[in-house]
Design a protein around this motif. Structure first.
Motif, PDB file in Angstrom:
ATOM      1  N   PRO A 145       0.839  -1.206   0.000  1.00  0.00           N
ATOM      2  CA  PRO A 145       0.000   0.000   0.000  1.00  0.00           C
ATOM      3  C   PRO A 145       0.871   1.252   0.000  1.00  0.00           C
ATOM      4  O   PRO A 145       1.951   1.261   0.615  1.00  0.00           O
ATOM      5  N   HIS A 146       0.426   2.291  -0.668  1.00  0.00           N
ATOM      6  CA  HIS A 146       1.222   3.523  -0.741  1.00  0.00           C
ATOM      7  C   HIS A 146       0.309   4.713  -1.046  1.00  0.00           C
ATOM      8  O   HIS A 146      -0.790   4.547  -1.584  1.00  0.00           O
ATOM      9  N   VAL A 147       0.811   5.871  -0.680  1.00  0.00           N
ATOM     10  CA  VAL A 147       0.097   7.113  -0.990  1.00  0.00           C
ATOM     11  C   VAL A 147       0.278   7.406  -2.474  1.00  0.00           C
ATOM     12  O   VAL A 147       1.392   7.252  -3.001  1.00  0.00           O
ATOM     13  N   PRO A 148      -0.786   7.811  -3.152  1.00  0.00           N
ATOM     14  CA  PRO A 148      -0.644   8.150  -4.579  1.00  0.00           C
ATOM     15  C   PRO A 148       0.477   9.174  -4.778  1.00  0.00           C
ATOM     16  O   PRO A 148       0.651  10.094  -3.965  1.00  0.00           O
ATOM     17  N   ARG A 149       1.239   8.965  -5.855  1.00  0.00           N
ATOM     18  CA  ARG A 149       2.432   9.770  -6.087  1.00  0.00           C
ATOM     19  C   ARG A 149       2.152  11.279  -6.027  1.00  0.00           C
ATOM     20  O   ARG A 149       2.945  12.045  -5.478  1.00  0.00           O
ATOM     21  N   GLU A 150       0.988  11.683  -6.571  1.00  0.00           N
ATOM     22  CA  GLU A 150       0.709  13.120  -6.619  1.00  0.00           C
ATOM     23  C   GLU A 150       0.431  13.735  -5.250  1.00  0.00           C
ATOM     24  O   GLU A 150       0.418  14.954  -5.077  1.00  0.00           O
ATOM     25  N   TRP A 151       0.208  12.862  -4.212  1.00  0.00           N
ATOM     26  CA  TRP A 151      -0.093  13.386  -2.863  1.00  0.00           C
ATOM     27  C   TRP A 151       1.001  13.028  -1.858  1.00  0.00           C
ATOM     28  O   TRP A 151       0.831  13.244  -0.655  1.00  0.00           O
ATOM     29  N   GLU A 152       2.121  12.501  -2.326  1.00  0.00           N
ATOM     30  CA  GLU A 152       3.181  12.056  -1.404  1.00  0.00           C
ATOM     31  C   GLU A 152       3.754  13.210  -0.574  1.00  0.00           C
ATOM     32  O   GLU A 152       3.874  13.119   0.647  1.00  0.00           O
ATOM     33  N   LYS A 153       4.124  14.308  -1.244  1.00  0.00           N
ATOM     34  CA  LYS A 153       4.772  15.420  -0.538  1.00  0.00           C
ATOM     35  C   LYS A 153       3.843  16.058   0.479  1.00  0.00           C
ATOM     36  O   LYS A 153       4.255  16.381   1.599  1.00  0.00           O
ATOM     37  N   ARG A 154       2.591  16.197   0.125  1.00  0.00           N
ATOM     38  CA  ARG A 154       1.634  16.808   1.058  1.00  0.00           C
ATOM     39  C   ARG A 154       1.382  15.878   2.252  1.00  0.00           C
ATOM     40  O   ARG A 154       1.193  16.347   3.377  1.00  0.00           O
ATOM     41  N   SER A 155       1.386  14.554   2.004  1.00  0.00           N
ATOM     42  CA  SER A 155       1.206  13.608   3.106  1.00  0.00           C
ATOM     43  C   SER A 155       2.399  13.658   4.053  1.00  0.00           C
ATOM     44  O   SER A 155       2.245  13.604   5.285  1.00  0.00           O
ATOM     45  N   GLU A 156       3.611  13.772   3.481  1.00  0.00           N
ATOM     46  CA  GLU A 156       4.817  13.865   4.309  1.00  0.00           C
ATOM     47  C   GLU A 156       4.779  15.127   5.166  1.00  0.00           C
ATOM     48  O   GLU A 156       5.160  15.107   6.347  1.00  0.00           O
ATOM     49  N   SER A 157       4.325  16.220   4.569  1.00  0.00           N
ATOM     50  CA  SER A 157       4.226  17.493   5.300  1.00  0.00           C
ATOM     51  C   SER A 157       3.228  17.367   6.453  1.00  0.00           C
ATOM     52  O   SER A 157       3.469  17.841   7.568  1.00  0.00           O
ATOM     53  N   MET A 158       2.099  16.690   6.193  1.00  0.00           N
ATOM     54  CA  MET A 158       1.078  16.497   7.230  1.00  0.00           C
ATOM     55  C   MET A 158       1.638  15.664   8.381  1.00  0.00           C
ATOM     56  O   MET A 158       1.461  16.007   9.558  1.00  0.00           O
ATOM     57  N   MET A 159       2.346  14.584   8.048  1.00  0.00           N
ATOM     58  CA  MET A 159       2.881  13.705   9.083  1.00  0.00           C
ATOM     59  C   MET A 159       3.937  14.421   9.925  1.00  0.00           C
ATOM     60  O   MET A 159       4.063  14.187  11.139  1.00  0.00           O
ATOM     61  N   GLU A 160       4.700  15.313   9.293  1.00  0.00           N
ATOM     62  CA  GLU A 160       5.717  16.080  10.020  1.00  0.00           C
ATOM     63  C   GLU A 160       5.062  17.010  11.040  1.00  0.00           C
ATOM     64  O   GLU A 160       5.527  17.131  12.183  1.00  0.00           O
ATOM     65  N   LYS A 161       3.943  17.628  10.661  1.00  0.00           N
ATOM     66  CA  LYS A 161       3.225  18.515  11.584  1.00  0.00           C
ATOM     67  C   LYS A 161       2.634  17.746  12.749  1.00  0.00           C
ATOM     68  O   LYS A 161       2.642  18.209  13.900  1.00  0.00           O
ATOM     69  N   ILE A 162       2.126  16.529  12.463  1.00  0.00           N
ATOM     70  CA  ILE A 162       1.575  15.704  13.541  1.00  0.00           C
ATOM     71  C   ILE A 162       2.690  15.295  14.508  1.00  0.00           C
ATOM     72  O   ILE A 162       2.518  15.319  15.720  1.00  0.00           O
ATOM     73  N   LEU A 163       3.870  14.965  13.952  1.00  0.00           N
ATOM     74  CA  LEU A 163       5.003  14.581  14.795  1.00  0.00           C
ATOM     75  C   LEU A 163       5.446  15.748  15.669  1.00  0.00           C
ATOM     76  O   LEU A 163       5.718  15.581  16.866  1.00  0.00           O
ATOM     77  N   ASN A 164       5.504  16.921  15.063  1.00  0.00           N
ATOM     78  CA  ASN A 164       5.917  18.116  15.805  1.00  0.00           C
ATOM     79  C   ASN A 164       4.920  18.466  16.899  1.00  0.00           C
ATOM     80  O   ASN A 164       5.271  19.136  17.884  1.00  0.00           O
ATOM     81  N   GLY A 165       3.691  18.051  16.758  1.00  0.00           N
ATOM     82  CA  GLY A 165       2.677  18.345  17.779  1.00  0.00           C
ATOM     83  C   GLY A 165       2.839  17.503  19.017  1.00  0.00           C
ATOM     84  O   GLY A 165       2.163  17.748  20.030  1.00  0.00           O
ATOM     85  N   GLY A 166       3.737  16.501  18.964  1.00  0.00           N
ATOM     86  CA  GLY A 166       3.982  15.649  20.135  1.00  0.00           C
ATOM     87  C   GLY A 166       2.727  14.952  20.596  1.00  0.00           C
ATOM     88  O   GLY A 166       1.954  14.421  19.787  1.00  0.00           O
ATOM     89  N   LEU A 167       2.514  14.966  21.934  1.00  0.00           N
ATOM     90  CA  LEU A 167       1.355  14.273  22.507  1.00  0.00           C
ATOM     91  C   LEU A 167       0.149  15.188  22.655  1.00  0.00           C
ATOM     92  O   LEU A 167      -0.884  14.763  23.191  1.00  0.00           O
TER      93      LEU A 167
END
Length: 623
Positions: free
Chosen positions: A500-522
């Motif tokens: 399973p994988h994120v569609p290529r056209e949405w990969e960068k935006r998904s990575e950006s979203m995950m980075e923000k969630i990580l930065n939000g901590g708990l």
């Protein structure tokens, strides 16, 4: 081996069929009061002609009046030899010609002509009658049939006729007593103290007293409580015999002429039959596309519609491949003969044979004719393969019934390369299996392309889309899995090597979203807010959340809030380090620096993931 035969007595009304039958057998087959009163045959009559160590032969006396043509056709079902009765004082009459055509269409090729009432005409007139009959027989299968002059009144020619019938029957081979028992029913009646009795001529197979039967097309199971041949008890009946069967558990109103008794539950019940049809030589009215017809097959009479695939009308007597769509279910097999009549004005329009009892609705055009030609002329192996490509997989017994092939023939075909027994008693072919695997691979590829975030396709959806029978579907899935073509996880399937994988056209935006969630901590936020902020399409929101959750990158704290797995792991490790023996909510809140709004969902997630357990106001670590 003793041989069993039935002889049909055909011809125009009042030409002496019943009298001739009595002269040959000493049995008066007109048993009904109305028949005695009107001095005409209304129902079929039966009498034993001969019974010795080599042969048993019965005569069926068929009504000659045009109103009773159904009885005549029913009586012709299963006969081996026909005696065409022509009165010397009247010669060839309309019903003589119609009966002759019907006998030809029913595939009866052995015949004898009996010139009856020969004592009532002068010798010269008798010769004229003989010449007239000879001319009428020219161009028919009865062209070379012997003509015997007889008189039932004086007995003239009767011994010679009987000897001729027996000699002709001796030249015939016995009917096939192998395979499934089948007897079209032409009479049903009740015997006091015994119940319902069905009578007919046995088409195929054999039957012993006490064996189970099925009354078709009703599908009602019954038993041969008693079996008789010409009023005498018999331990067994075989193909070619006239027989009466006492049916257990069947009332008289449940059975009727046109039903079939068989020992096979796989008998083909159908209302659409593919046929080879030939028209009568002289038609008064045109045979048109989709015209209503009366179809006579076995002992059944059913209304239907005649359907052509390469023309809109039929002229001439060439053989035509076509179809009859019936208004009621019947039982029939490949090779069975049939007669078609116009209901109004009443006339016989043609006859032929069944090339496929399990017809379907086809398109008009040459492709259908090509397919029907294959059915008509194909070898047993080709016909079985054609059926398998249509059904994908089928019970061997059902294939035997639909194709009118003995189980021995089916077994022989299955020894050839390519045939597969995919389940006990069920058969398919490697070409069908290969096609099914390609279909599944195509469906999985399309699914992965459309939904790349999902781990696999639900098996129930794949079964529905592939249109492969359930048991065969399971066989194909197991086979493909063993060959490494796909993988199964629970009720989901995916192609081997697919991730399973994120569609290529949405990969960068998904990575950006995950980075923000990580930065939000708990300090868990709403996933929907992160998702929309990243500019991802709403249609993928649920799939994206499930993808990152299943991949172990996100932890759902509740229906809306998420934290990154990394942050969750860090918080868990810190808490376990500081309070290894256990802790209360206030302690965890201070250690992790979270408000009550964020600490409670985090602690509940610890419980749900099996990391902690509540004991009163405390939580203790598990493992």
């Amino acid at each position: 081996m003793k041989k069993f035969f039935t002889v049909g007595m055909a011809g125009h009304i009042d030409h002496g069929k019943t009298s001739l039958t009595k002269a040959l057998t000493n049995v008066d087959t007109d048993r009904l009061k109305e028949e005695k009163k009107r001095q005409i045959s209304i129902e079929l009559g039966f009498a034993r002609l001969v019974d010795n160590e080599q042969m048993e032969a019965s005569i069926v006396d068929m009504p000659g009046h045009e109103r009773f043509i159904r009885q005549m056709i029913a009586g012709s079902a299963g006969i081996n030899l026909a005696v065409l009765v022509v009165a010397a004082d009247e010669g060839v009459m309309p019903q003589t010609r119609e009966h002759l055509e019907i006998l030809e269409f029913l595939g009866i090729s052995r015949g004898i002509v009996a010139l009856t009432k020969s004592d009532a005409v002068e010798v010269d007139f008798l010769e004229l009658a003989r010449e007239e009959v000879s001319l009428e027989l020219e161009g028919t299968v009865f062209e070379q049939s012997p003509i015997v002059t007889v008189s039932s009144l004086t007995g003239m020619g009767i011994p010679e006729l009987k000897a001729l019938i027996i000699n002709q029957l001796q030249e015939l081979g016995p009917l096939d007593a192998r395979g499934s028992f089948r007897m079209p029913v032409d009479q049903v009646f009740t015997v006091k103290g015994h119940g319902t009795v069905a009578r007919g001529t046995v088409y195929n197979g054999s039957l012993r007293e006490g064996e189970d039967l099925y009354l078709m097309p009703q599908g009602k199971k019954t038993r041969a409580r008693q079996v008789q041949v010409h009023g005498e008890n018999a331990a067994m009946i075989r193909a070619g015999q006239r027989a009466a069967i006492n049916l257990g558990g069947i009332s008289q109103d449940e059975a009727e002429r046109g039903n079939v008794l068989t020992d096979s539950p796989h008998a083909a019940v159908t209302s659409v039959i593919d046929i080879s049809l030939k028209a009568v030589k002289s038609l008064e009215h045109e045979i048109k596309q989709r015209m209503p017809v009366k179809c006579y097959i076995g002992t059944a009479e059913v209304m239907g519609k005649l359907v052509f695939f390469d023309r809109n009308s039929l002229e001439g007597t060439e053989e035509v491949l076509c179809q009859v769509r019936l208004e009621e279910n019947i039982i029939t097999s490949r090779g069975d003969r049939l007669i078609l009549r116009r209901p109004s004005p009443a006339e016989t329009i043609g006859g032929g044979w069944v090339i496929d009892p399990a017809g379907k609705k086809y398109k008009f055009g040459p492709q259908t004719i090509e397919m029907l030609t294959l059915k008509e002329k194909g070898t047993p192996s080709e016909r079985l393969l054609n059926l398998i490509h249509k059904e994908k997989g089928i019970a061997a017994g059902s294939a035997s019934s639909e194709l009118s092939l003995a189980m021995e023939e089916i077994s022989g075909i299955l020894e050839e390369d390519g045939w597969i027994l995919y389940k006990k008693g069920f058969i398919s072919h490697i070409s069908v299996i290969d096609d099914a695997e390609k279909t599944i691979e195509t469906e999985l590829s399309q699914f992965h392309e459309k939904d790349p975030l999902k781990d696999g396709m639900n098996k129930a959806e794949l079964l529905s889309r592939s249109k492969i029978p359930g048991d065969l579907f399971e066989f194909v899935l197991s086979r493909g899995e063993q060959d490494g073509k796909w993988k199964r996880t629970g009720s989901f399937l995916k192609k081997a090597g697919f991730q399973p994988h994120v569609p290529r056209e949405w990969e960068k935006r998904s990575e950006s979203m995950m980075e923000k969630i990580l930065n939000g901590g708990l300090k868990a936020g709403r996933f929907e807010e992160y998702y929309e902020a990243a500019g991802l399409p709403r249609t993928l929101q649920t799939d994206v959340l499930q993808y990152f959750t299943h991949k172990g990158m996100l932890i759902q704290l509740d229906d809306q809030r998420v934290v990154h797995q990394g942050a969750f792991n860090e918080g868990t490790a810190l808490l376990k380090e500081k309070v290894p023996a256990g802790f209360e909510v206030a302690e965890a809140k201070d250690i992790l620096g979270l408000s009550r709004k964020h600490i409670i969902p985090f602690l509940e997630a610890l419980d749900q993931n099996g990391l902690t357990k509540r004991e009163g106001n405390q939580r203790v670590w598990l493992g």
